[in-house]
Design an enzyme around this catalytic site. Sequence first.
Site, PDB file in Angstrom:
ATOM      1  N   ARG A 172     -21.923  43.518  37.561  1.00 35.40           N
ATOM      2  CA  ARG A 172     -23.032  44.027  36.756  1.00 35.40           C
ATOM      3  C   ARG A 172     -22.681  45.379  36.127  1.00 35.40           C
ATOM      4  NH1 ARG A 172     -28.364  42.584  37.670  1.00 35.40           N
ATOM      5  NH2 ARG A 172     -29.066  44.741  37.713  1.00 35.40           N
ATOM      6  N   ARG A 176     -15.115  51.172  32.074  1.00 36.86           N
ATOM      7  CA  ARG A 176     -14.662  51.463  30.713  1.00 36.86           C
ATOM      8  C   ARG A 176     -13.619  52.555  30.694  1.00 36.86           C
ATOM      9  NH1 ARG A 176     -20.285  53.025  29.526  1.00 36.86           N
ATOM     10  NH2 ARG A 176     -21.189  51.000  29.038  1.00 36.86           N
ATOM     11  N   ARG A 249     -33.494  41.060  50.207  1.00 46.11           N
ATOM     12  CA  ARG A 249     -33.443  42.451  50.651  1.00 46.11           C
ATOM     13  C   ARG A 249     -34.736  43.095  50.213  1.00 46.11           C
ATOM     14  NH1 ARG A 249     -31.146  44.833  54.590  1.00 46.11           N
ATOM     15  NH2 ARG A 249     -30.438  46.795  53.679  1.00 46.11           N
ATOM     16  N   ARG A 280     -30.973  55.911  46.231  1.00 47.48           N
ATOM     17  CA  ARG A 280     -31.111  56.735  45.031  1.00 47.48           C
ATOM     18  C   ARG A 280     -32.403  57.541  45.058  1.00 47.48           C
ATOM     19  NH1 ARG A 280     -30.653  51.358  41.093  1.00 47.48           N
ATOM     20  NH2 ARG A 280     -32.156  50.134  42.241  1.00 47.48           N
ATOM     21  N   GLU A 300     -35.452  55.804  47.355  1.00 42.12           N
ATOM     22  CA  GLU A 300     -35.445  54.341  47.510  1.00 42.12           C
ATOM     23  C   GLU A 300     -34.594  53.958  48.722  1.00 42.12           C
ATOM     24  OE1 GLU A 300     -34.889  52.340  43.711  1.00 42.12           O
ATOM     25  OE2 GLU A 300     -33.799  50.739  44.717  1.00 42.12           O
ATOM     26  N   TYR A 348     -31.033  36.999  40.522  1.00 42.39           N
ATOM     27  CA  TYR A 348     -31.003  38.448  40.326  1.00 42.39           C
ATOM     28  C   TYR A 348     -31.189  38.726  38.826  1.00 42.39           C
ATOM     29  CZ  TYR A 348     -28.986  43.136  41.426  1.00 42.39           C
ATOM     30  OH  TYR A 348     -28.758  44.472  41.624  1.00 42.39           O
ATOM     31  N   ASP A 350     -32.534  40.483  35.412  1.00 37.14           N
ATOM     32  CA  ASP A 350     -33.098  41.687  34.818  1.00 37.14           C
ATOM     33  C   ASP A 350     -34.263  41.266  33.933  1.00 37.14           C
ATOM     34  OD1 ASP A 350     -31.614  43.794  35.904  1.00 37.14           O
ATOM     35  OD2 ASP A 350     -29.920  43.358  34.598  1.00 37.14           O
TER      36      ASP A 350
END
Length: 368
Positions: A172, A176, A249, A280, A300, A348, A350
Amino acid sequence: MKKYDYLIVGAGLFGSIFAYEANKRGKKVLVIDKREHIGGNVYCEKIEDINVHKYGAHIFHTSNIEVWKYINQFCEFNNYINSPIAKYKNEIYNLPFNMNTFNKLWGVISPREAKEKIKNQVIESGIKEAKNLEEQAISLVGKDIYEKLIKGYTEKQWGRSAKELPTFIIKRLPVRFTYDNNYFNDRYQGIPLGGYNVIFEKMLKNVELKLGIDFFENREELEKKADKIVFTGMIDQFYNYKYGILEYRSLRFESEVLNEENYQGNAVINYNEREIPYTRIIEHKHFEFGNQNKTVITREYPVEWKQGDEPYYPVNDEKNNRLYEKYKALTENESKIIFGGRLADYKYYDMHNVIAEALKKVKKEFGE
Ligand code: FAD
Ligand code: UDP
């Protein structure tokens, strides 16, 4: 007597799109949700005039022009670009893994040097074909980054060894060889002006809605109310767990209002070492470039999921995917039920994936 054409279980993204499209076509629709609000996991709560992403940071991104145009009819997006920071002990790194990360870690300046460094670490690891998340991560970015920025975060997020997790999860994240901290590769990105609720309020404006209703607590009666059902809850629960329980989860969010203007200088800071129990900290105002006097932050914490907890992330390992396929086979014999969304498809997804899937199911249902 049937009253509705469609009973829609779930006022999240999938359910709300289906409801909007059915209503537009003159169908009579009832939407229910067991929560006391619309929007599903995308819902925002206003605290101190800040839109707080109640179920975790949500950044809209897509490369699908059809999806982008579709969602833009309900809101206008700002120009927020997600550039999370990773904190490992007292070190700060840019994400996703890019030349800024490589420079900070190894002092390399050119893409050639960075590639060389990673290549050597991959050769040293002896991995030829990645079979799990750990091997996939090392193959992509080498052992140093794996150990500092991936292993601890991943193992606390998923509550299992990175060796037991599927490779797709780490794919995901872009890798770069440019100095570019944009977390996503997608063409379009942003946060809705005024927060996400704006979208759902528009989608559900002309639709009958009942909140605080759990489908399973009144299933028989609810089923009689409509010709068809759109179900966006958990697929295994729909079938009474007859083949077994799909694993998830879960998360725990701890929010705090702080009497300061700017706590961490970024919307998202990841805490990558294993020893810190949260993954996070979100500082919500930065999603909308807010300049309120106060700020709201949310820690979180990943937590083990058990029946009855909020199912946030499907655990798409082999065992659970096999089980899901058995439930999916049952859905194929249903002529009056449409399944969709993260929980019913056990994927999963988005937000942009959910929109694309919902539009596909809408087209199929209305024969367009
Ligand atoms: P949901 O939003 O889960 O909606 C399903 C609804 O059905 C819920 O409101 C639920 O209460 C209701 N429901 C379930 N069972 C019943 C029942 N028995 N009776 C009545 N109602 C029921 N996506 C992005 O694109 N960008 C991001 O940055 C991003 N960040 C995320 C961060 C986190 C922490 C999480 C968990 C997800 C994130 N996502 C992100 C994914 C995004 O949340 C989902 O793709 C999207 O919300 C899924 O929509 P949905 O309609 O499938 O499901
Ligand atoms: N990940 C990681 N370190 C990070 C960020 C992500 O190891 O700093 C891994 C982790 O396994 C996570 C996955 O990459 O579950 C996907 O990250 P993403 O940010 O897409 O997760 P989400 O926002 O969906 O929780």
